[in-house]
Motif scaffolding. Structure first.
Motif, short mmCIF file in Angstrom:
data_model
loop_
_atom_site.label_atom_id
_atom_site.label_comp_id
_atom_site.label_asym_id
_atom_site.label_seq_id
_atom_site.Cartn_x
_atom_site.Cartn_y
_atom_site.Cartn_z
N ALA B 323 18.88 -3.92 -22.19
CA ALA B 323 18.07 -4.67 -23.15
C ALA B 323 17.32 -3.75 -24.09
N SER B 324 17.35 -2.45 -23.79
CA SER B 324 16.69 -1.53 -24.71
C SER B 324 17.34 -1.60 -26.10
N THR B 325 18.60 -2.04 -26.12
CA THR B 325 19.28 -2.23 -27.41
C THR B 325 18.45 -3.13 -28.30
N GLN B 326 17.97 -4.22 -27.71
CA GLN B 326 17.23 -5.18 -28.51
C GLN B 326 15.94 -4.59 -29.06
N VAL B 327 15.38 -3.67 -28.30
CA VAL B 327 14.17 -3.03 -28.81
C VAL B 327 14.50 -2.22 -30.06
N GLY B 330 15.32 -4.66 -32.86
CA GLY B 330 14.11 -5.33 -33.34
C GLY B 330 13.26 -4.39 -34.18
N LEU B 331 13.11 -3.15 -33.67
CA LEU B 331 12.32 -2.17 -34.42
C LEU B 331 12.93 -1.92 -35.79
N PHE B 334 12.23 -4.76 -38.03
CA PHE B 334 10.82 -4.75 -38.43
C PHE B 334 10.60 -3.78 -39.58
N LEU C 97 11.10 -10.41 -34.28
CA LEU C 97 10.07 -10.57 -33.26
C LEU C 97 10.67 -11.00 -31.94
N LEU C 99 13.83 -10.61 -30.92
CA LEU C 99 14.62 -9.50 -30.39
C LEU C 99 13.73 -8.46 -29.74
N PHE C 100 12.74 -8.06 -30.49
CA PHE C 100 11.86 -7.00 -30.03
C PHE C 100 11.12 -7.43 -28.77
N LEU C 102 11.99 -9.69 -26.54
CA LEU C 102 12.91 -9.75 -25.41
C LEU C 102 13.23 -8.35 -24.90
N GLY C 103 13.52 -7.45 -25.83
CA GLY C 103 13.88 -6.10 -25.42
C GLY C 103 12.72 -5.36 -24.78
#
Lengths: 367, 353, 307
Positions: B323-327, B330-331, B334, C97, C99-100, C102-103
């Motif tokens: 799930a770090s992919t989503q971080v 997302g970043l 942003f 938001l 995505l972030f 959740l991750g």
């Protein structure tokens, strides 16, 4: 105009530096395992912390490390969903230099076979599947033997005569478990009823908890599950009823609730196969062990289990271990009434492996 | 004092600046996050972003992942330019995969060069239909297309689940919710000897080219852009808002459906309950990263695909959840959104004039 | 303890619906101010983790809930910064938001998988809890259930009867006019976003503090999106959010019980219902010219302070 130029220039500089820094020759191309350590990879369908199915596989992995120390190196990936992702992870492990990969869930079957074709020199071990190849072995455990004992205990101890069963997917393994438990329970308690809820997942604490609550609300006072989290056990503890741990001892989550648990002990098998890999004597086999080889075990009985029930359970376990008792012994009919096993006849492995019917007496139908 | 002023004119390089700044900021923030988690940032980032590309297998996987992202990204870019927010691309992808897969299963065992085109057509039609619903509802009832297409995404996923658990389930599969493996004639050829990069990538490039042509040359593209920028101007010019909505959603649906059936026939090889790791939503990021330029969707798609691979590599080599992919994603989004400000506005430091 | 099946089902429905009430209210207050925040899912899961981690560390439940609210508010402030100050596209920002959130929660929550946090106890109300059916179904819940309903009532009063609520509505309906009247659109929207974030966070924490004692990545399972649908279904009115939430919440519960009772309708069809119904609601509501049923006029439109 000037300010933007400066900004762009700076950024280009940063980008170039970043590119230079990151494109240094990558460390030791360990693509082919030149080292003499045997590298074994494990693919898990849930998290190690599930305190259930995956936890036990990981214990097996740790046993391999403990046994062979410096001769092996293990890696694992958790929570790999049984879909396209699985293929990628398995292939990645193989391409990263693994000598063998253990794929620990039914749904990894096709991905494992596919990847095995691409990497003929890597050995694969697929749990609970039925497709083999020269470099793919299968292994599973006769969990249904454990379910038989659970069924005996449940049948004796239930006061509401309703047993709640949280099931995952209607694959033969799961159906076997339900049938075995039911037959055993009925043999000591003719009035017992099973209520089954199919949650279509191996691991989802939220759904499992909801299913547990629904079963309890409908009168179940003992829970059995074929899903991997400790959520149902926790709910049972909260609601003051009993439950059986799944795949590992979940007494920590249900000190009062757990009557016993089926423990999948993969360690002996894993250690043996790792040894084969190290010695070069590995070959593709199909292994289906039960109480007799120690692949299935039972957790210590909870304090709520009365002595006579304990004795009965122990007697059954010994009988199965010694081969005197088979969990599927006739006379048994299928749910539609058609005869299946004659009196004294035991089920053959083939039928069990492909089991897709309920036995007579279970209500509801398979999804 | 910090002032934000509208620029009198915007140049193309401002867009590049914005993208570079966003990328840099993402890398920096990701490094900080990794450091906080006790991992050495530079080598970690290298292991998860660069190493996956070091082999034919890696590049092949990158291509495989980028294919749906680019395909859908192009369609979404077109639609977003027109102000039509197709958030349901994921649902259209799923419908496409389901319909195309169903066609493939219907012709199971039958060989012939005409099977594949039929399967692809089936998939596109499925997606088209799914995109037509929000279009119709918006045009006829003024129902918000964002929410309708989003709700339909869930319906599509559930429909796939019903089909895979029931009618389309493999009769020899021991009741596991999967369809049969698709036969040779219904599978897309691979592009590389290793990995799963497949012919769908060629289609993706084709769509990007087509999209660029639409935007630059075809009057329709211009029409959609104007409608997106100013409804009044569009009305004044005689452009039909309804037609724009229909076009954007039908294209979006058909192309997303195409991406879906390509996934099923190229990457997965059968129907399973989960055929997409949110490609439809991630394609939105791709479209924005490309700043809605169809050609730029190609590198944008490859970059975002890389972030998927990075997530998996992170799980394999760093031990952190996929799930770090989503971080990262997302970043990146942003920062992209934040820096998009720089394109139309200038940040000035100084006294008030 | 046999509460009767009906009473148990009602009880379970309330438990399943309460996170939706909180999240729905959170989305509603933002949308009434004209902000379309698609990031509710991310806000919820972050709140779920925050509440879970706080309770696990031994803090009292109240602190855990506050922690969840703070987490949601904090994450929402990123959204506010991007959309209000940097004029970023709200749709894309909301997605980012989600995505972030959740991750980030998956990353930070990985260490907690398998651990069980203390749960919120149900209240035992003197006479009411012991009424025949309603006692268990309605009056034996944890305080959060009652809080959710109170908040809905409070929000209804705030929006319809208070001056501040009127200003909020004005900003949502026509931000240019509100600006011309001297109200700070940016500040009001910011407050709405923060509040909405906090509410969504509390909704998420309900999952880990009451419903399931464990944390798993992605455990919100799409509830944030349902909350967005809920707001539309409720025509942007707080009290109707309760009704909608209970309807949506009941679907999964009924489907489970149906299975246990031996009814064999494929669960997926039932699960589709809430979404289809929402689409129906979207169609009906948007078509009507009735002012009070329409979406806030400036919903999703970026407000630029200076031109």
């Amino acid at each position: 105009m000037k300010k933007s130029n400066l900004v762009i220039g700076l950024l280009v500089l940063v980008a170039v530096i970043a590119a230079i820094v990151s494109f240094e020759p990558s460390e030791t191309k360990k693509t082919a395992a030149v080292s003499d350590k045997v590298k074994i990879g494990f693919v898990y369908v849930g998290p190690v912390a599930d305190a259930g199915w995956t936890y036990e596989h990981d214990r097996g992995r740790l046993a391999v490390e403990a046994e062979y120390g410096g001769k092996v190196e293990t890696v694992f990936v958790e929570s790999v969903s049984e879909g396209p992702d699985a293929e990628r992870v398995i292939a990645q492990m193989a391409s990263d230099g693994a000598n063998a990969v253990f794929t620990t869930s039914f749904g990894y079957m096709n991905p494992t076979i596919k990847v095995a074709q691409q990497f003929p020199d890597v050995k694969f071990e697929h749990a609970t599947g039925y497709k083999r190849a020269d470099n793919v072995a299968t292994y599973s455990s006769r969990f249904y033997e454990g379910r038989h004992v659970l069924g005996l205990i449940a049948g004796k101890m239930t006061k509401s005569n309703t047993i709640g069963y949280i099931a995952s997917f209607p694959i033969p393994e799961v159906v076997r478990g339900i049938n075995a438990a039911y037959l055993a329970a009925k043999s000591v308690n003719p009035d017992v009823k099973f209520k089954v809820i199919w949650v279509s997942t191996w691991f989802d604490p939220g759904k499992e908890a909801d299913a547990a609550k629904a079963l309890i609300d409908q009168g179940a006072d003992i829970l059995m599950q074929h899903t991997d989290s400790a959520a149902p056990m926790k709910i049972a503890e909260e609601r003051g009823i009993y439950a059986f741990g799944q795949a590992s001892d979940q007494a920590a989550y249900g000190p009062n609730a757990q009557l016993t648990a089926i423990i999948d002990d993969w360690a002996p098998y894993y250690v043996r196969r790792a040894g084969d890999l190290i010695n070069g004597t590995w070959s593709s086999t199909d292994t289906w062990g039960g109480f007799d080889t120690g692949m299935v075990a039972l957790a210590p009985y909870g304090k709520a289990v009365p002595d006579d029930v304990k004795a009965m359970a122990e007697e059954a376990r010994k009988a199965i271990t010694e081969g005197r008792l088979h969990a599927f012994t006739g006379p048994v009919n299928k749910q539609d009434g058609s005869p299946w096993l004659k009196s004294g006849e035991t089920a053959d492995d083939g039928t069990l492996l492909g089991m897709n019917f309920y036995v007579e007496g279970i209500e509801g139908s398979l999804p | 004092m910090i002032f934000v002023e509208a620029r009198s004119e915007t140049h193309w390089y401002h867009e590049w600046v914005a993208v570079f700044v966003a990328l840099s900021l993402t890398v920096v923030t990701a490094s900080i996050l990794l450091a906080v988690m006790g991992l050495e940032p530079v080598s970690s980032l290298q292991r998860i972003f660069i190493r996956p590309l070091n082999s034919v297998y890696g590049v092949s996987e990158l291509v495989a992942k980028a294919t749906p992202l680019i395909t859908i990204g192009v369609a979404l870019a077109l639609g977003f330019r027109a102000g039509v927010w197709n958030i349901g691309a994921e649902g259209q992808l799923v419908m496409g995969g389901l319909c195309g897969g169903a066609v493939a299963l219907g012709f199971w065992g039958i060989d012939g060069f005409w099977v594949m085109p039929l399967v692809l057509l089936g998939g596109s039609l499925g997606g088209l239909l799914w995109g037509a619903i929000p279009a119709f509802l918006k045009v006829r009832f003024n129902a918000n297309e964002i929410l309708v297409s989003l709700m339909l995404t869930y319906v599509a996923i559930l429909l796939l689940s019903v089909m895979v658990h029931g009618p389309l389930r493999d009769p020899d599969g021991f009741n596991f919710p999967e369809s049969r493996l698709l036969h040779e004639a219904a599978t897309l050829p691979k592009l590389f000897p290793a990995g799963r990069g497949h012919f769908g990538f060629i289609f993706a490039i084709f769509f990007a080219l087509l999209g660029t042509w639409i935007v630059k040359r075809w009057h329709l593209g211009f029409e959609m852009r104007v409608t997106g920028l100013s409804l009044n101007a569009a009305r004044f010019a005689g452009y039909s808002r309804d037609r724009t909505i229909w076009t954007a959603l039908l294209i979006g649906g058909a192309v997303s459906g195409f991406a879906g059936v390509v996934e099923v026939t190229g990457n997965i090889g059968q129907l399973v309950p989960n055929i997409s790791p949110s490609y439809g939503f991630t394609a939105i990021i791709v479209a924005f990263l490309a700043r809605l330029h169809p050609m730029a969707v190609i590198p944008a798609g490859l970059l975002v695909a890389l972030s998927y691979l990075a997530g998996e590599a992170a799980q394999l080599s760093l031990g952190i959840p996929a799930a770090s992919t989503q971080v990262f994603q997302g970043l990146l989004l942003f920062f992209l959104l934040g820096t998009s400000l720089l394109v139309n506005y200038r940040v000035r430091f100084g006294r008030a004039t | 303890m046999d509460y009767g099946l009906l009473s148990s089902i009602l009880h379970a429905v309330l438990v399943a619906s309460t996170p939706l009430v909180f999240a729905g209210l959170g989305a509603l207050i933002q949308e009434r101010a004209g902000v379309l925040n698609l990031g509710i899912e991310g806000l919820m899961i972050v709140g779920a983790l925050a509440g879970f981690a706080t309770a696990l560390s031994g803090f009292p439940i109240l602190i855990s809930i506050i922690a969840a609210a703070l987490a949601g508010a904090l994450l929402a402030s990123i959204f506010a910064l991007l959309v209000l100050r940097l004029y970023a596209n709200p749709v894309a920002t909301g997605l980012a938001l989600t995505l972030f959130g959740l991750g980030l929660s998956a990353l930070a929550g990985a260490q907690y998988v398998g651990q069980a946090a203390p749960q919120v106890d149900a209240w035992n109300i003197p006479i009411l809890s012991h009424l025949p059916i309603a006692g268990h179904a309605l009056f034996s819940h944890d305080p959060l259930v009652y809080l959710s309903i109170s908040l809905a009532v409070l929000m209804w009063w705030f929006i319809t009867k208070s001056r501040a609520g009127l200003i909020l509505r004005a900003v949502g309906e026509n931000h240019s006019a509100a600006h011309a009247l001297g109200f700070s659109v940016t500040r009001i929207r910011f407050l709405a976003i923060i509040t909405g974030g906090a509410l969504a966070g509390i909704g998420g924490s309900y999952l880990t503090l009451v419903q399931t004692p464990l944390f798993v990545e992605g455990m919100t399972a799409g509830r944030g999106w349902i909350a967005l649908a809920l707001v539309v279904f409720a025509s942007w009115r707080p009290l109707r959010v309760i009704v909608g939430a209970y309807l949506f919440g009941s679907v999964s519960i009924i489907q489970l019980h149906g299975q246990a009772l031996g009814v064999s309708v494929a669960s997926q069809w039932l699960s589709m219902l809430p979404y289809l119904v929402t689409i129906g609601a979207l169609v009906i509501i948007a078509g009507r010219g009735n002012f009070s049923h329409k979406a806030p006029g400036s919903l999703g439109v970026t407000f630029r302070e200076s031109k």
